[in-house]
Design a protein around this motif. Structure first.
Motif, mmCIF file in Angstrom:
data_model
loop_
_atom_site.group_PDB
_atom_site.id
_atom_site.type_symbol
_atom_site.label_atom_id
_atom_site.label_comp_id
_atom_site.label_asym_id
_atom_site.label_seq_id
_atom_site.Cartn_x
_atom_site.Cartn_y
_atom_site.Cartn_z
ATOM 1 N N ARG A 1 46.542 31.236 14.311
ATOM 2 C CA ARG A 1 46.104 30.524 13.113
ATOM 3 C C ARG A 1 44.766 31.073 12.611
ATOM 4 N NH1 ARG A 1 49.264 26.397 11.955
ATOM 5 N NH2 ARG A 1 47.677 25.366 10.694
ATOM 6 N N GLU A 2 43.745 30.220 12.462
ATOM 7 C CA GLU A 2 42.488 30.664 11.865
ATOM 8 C C GLU A 2 41.767 31.716 12.706
ATOM 9 O OE1 GLU A 2 41.461 27.549 14.802
ATOM 10 O OE2 GLU A 2 43.015 27.739 13.262
ATOM 11 N N HIS B 1 50.977 35.952 6.665
ATOM 12 C CA HIS B 1 50.097 34.801 6.901
ATOM 13 C C HIS B 1 48.674 35.039 6.405
ATOM 14 C CE1 HIS B 1 53.300 33.157 9.328
ATOM 15 N NE2 HIS B 1 53.274 34.205 10.132
ATOM 16 N N LYS B 2 48.390 36.234 5.879
ATOM 17 C CA LYS B 2 47.002 36.598 5.607
ATOM 18 C C LYS B 2 46.599 36.492 4.138
ATOM 19 C CE LYS B 2 46.825 39.614 9.655
ATOM 20 N NZ LYS B 2 46.593 40.984 10.166
ATOM 21 N N VAL C 1 42.789 34.962 11.052
ATOM 22 C CA VAL C 1 42.784 34.995 9.584
ATOM 23 C C VAL C 1 41.491 34.341 9.108
ATOM 24 C CG1 VAL C 1 44.088 34.484 7.480
ATOM 25 C CG2 VAL C 1 45.293 34.763 9.650
ATOM 26 N N GLN D 1 44.709 30.767 6.786
ATOM 27 C CA GLN D 1 46.069 31.237 7.018
ATOM 28 C C GLN D 1 47.034 30.724 5.956
ATOM 29 O OE1 GLN D 1 48.959 29.918 10.280
ATOM 30 N NE2 GLN D 1 48.078 31.743 11.180
#
Length: 284
Positions: A194-195, A23-24, A198, A202
């Motif tokens: 989520r954010e 996800h990063k 990240v 994301q």
């Protein structure tokens, strides 16, 4: 010490780490462009690390380790997960930020590093580390033994009081619990947060992650942590509690109050969701 449970956790973390990093996005590019994953609390507690030998325990996939190294420290990162250390080593090479990474159970690392005569100016760990430790006193002694006289221990952790709630803010778990708690496996908390976890946005990554390996967590209260460190010979000179959790959306309806600090919904009382401490090893 329950090494068989540590091994189960290693397998669970190996599976989860792949999902987390999916996800990063392009993390090497993030670091090459000057990115950092450290929050303001860690930066303040760490202070000026230029030229310092820093040991980052339970470093996960190395993002915070490299963020510290970018500040001028000589960083060694240690983690039990094979996937995490492989990713961290590759990320160091691709980002151009030098750091050393070693895959090891933290207790094995204490033994081996002690035998090699390693000593550090700073030992650092943060966020979701204590719940994987089956022997808190041995951990505290290991931290103290690897610090140089005058060296500092810097620690940021989610508050154990927050861990008594289920995701819907209902009381569910004991604060005082000497029995390992079996879980379905390390979750994809990066996707859930989520954010929050990240900072550069994301990526979709792995969807619907289900960990095939169960995990086991241990509950340690704040008093146990402080007592363990003091009994190991460290002097605590700072302890702070915070009504938010950096990055982690652990519960329903959490809201960002600025700087990716996640707080309970406005209709609930403020409670401690995170704490930090700093300690030092007295000069001989």
């Amino acid at each position: 010490m329950k090494k068989e449970l540590h091994e189960a956790n290693r397998l669970s973390w190996n599976a989860a780490t792949v999902a987390h990093n999916s996800h990063k996005g392009d993390q090497a590019a993030f670091f090459r462009s000057g990115g950092s994953t450290l929050f303001a609390e860690e930066l303040e507690l760490l202070g000026d690390v230029r030229g310092a030998a820093v040991l980052h325990l339970q470093c996960n996939a190395g993002q915070d380790s490299l963020s510290i190294a970018r500040l001028g420290a000589e960083v060694t990162g240690v983690d039990i997960s094979d996937e995490a250390i492989a990713f961290a080593t590759q990320l160091s090479a691709q980002s151009g930020i030098a750091a050393r990474f070693e895959r090891s159970d933290v207790y094995d690392y204490f033994r081996d590093a002690q035998a090699r005569g390693e000593r550090y100016d700073i030992v650092f760990c943060s966020y979701g580390t204590l719940c994987w430790l089956s022997d808190l006193q041995s951990w505290a002694r290991g931290v103290a033994q690897l610090l140089k006289p005058g060296g500092r221990f810097v620690f940021v952790e989610f508050h154990p009081f927050a861990m008594v709630f289920d995701p819907a803010w209902q009381f569910h778990y004991d604060y005082f619990n000497e029995t390992p708690v079996p879980e379905a496996g390390v979750s994809d908390y990066v996707a859930d947060s989520r954010e929050g976890l990240v900072p550069d946005g994301q990526a979709p990554g792995v969807q619907g992650f289900r960990n095939p390996h169960p995990s086991f967590e241990f509950a340690w209260g704040v008093g146990q942590v402080i007592t363990g460190l003091v009994q190991a010979g460290l002097a605590i000179d700072r302890f702070d509690e915070y009504p938010y959790a950096n990055g982690w959306k652990a519960f329903e309806r959490m809201r960002d109050i600025g700087g990716r600090r996640m707080a309970p919904p406005a209709d609930l009382p403020r409670i401690p969701l995170m704490y930090s401490l700093a300690a030092y090893k007295p000069q001989a």
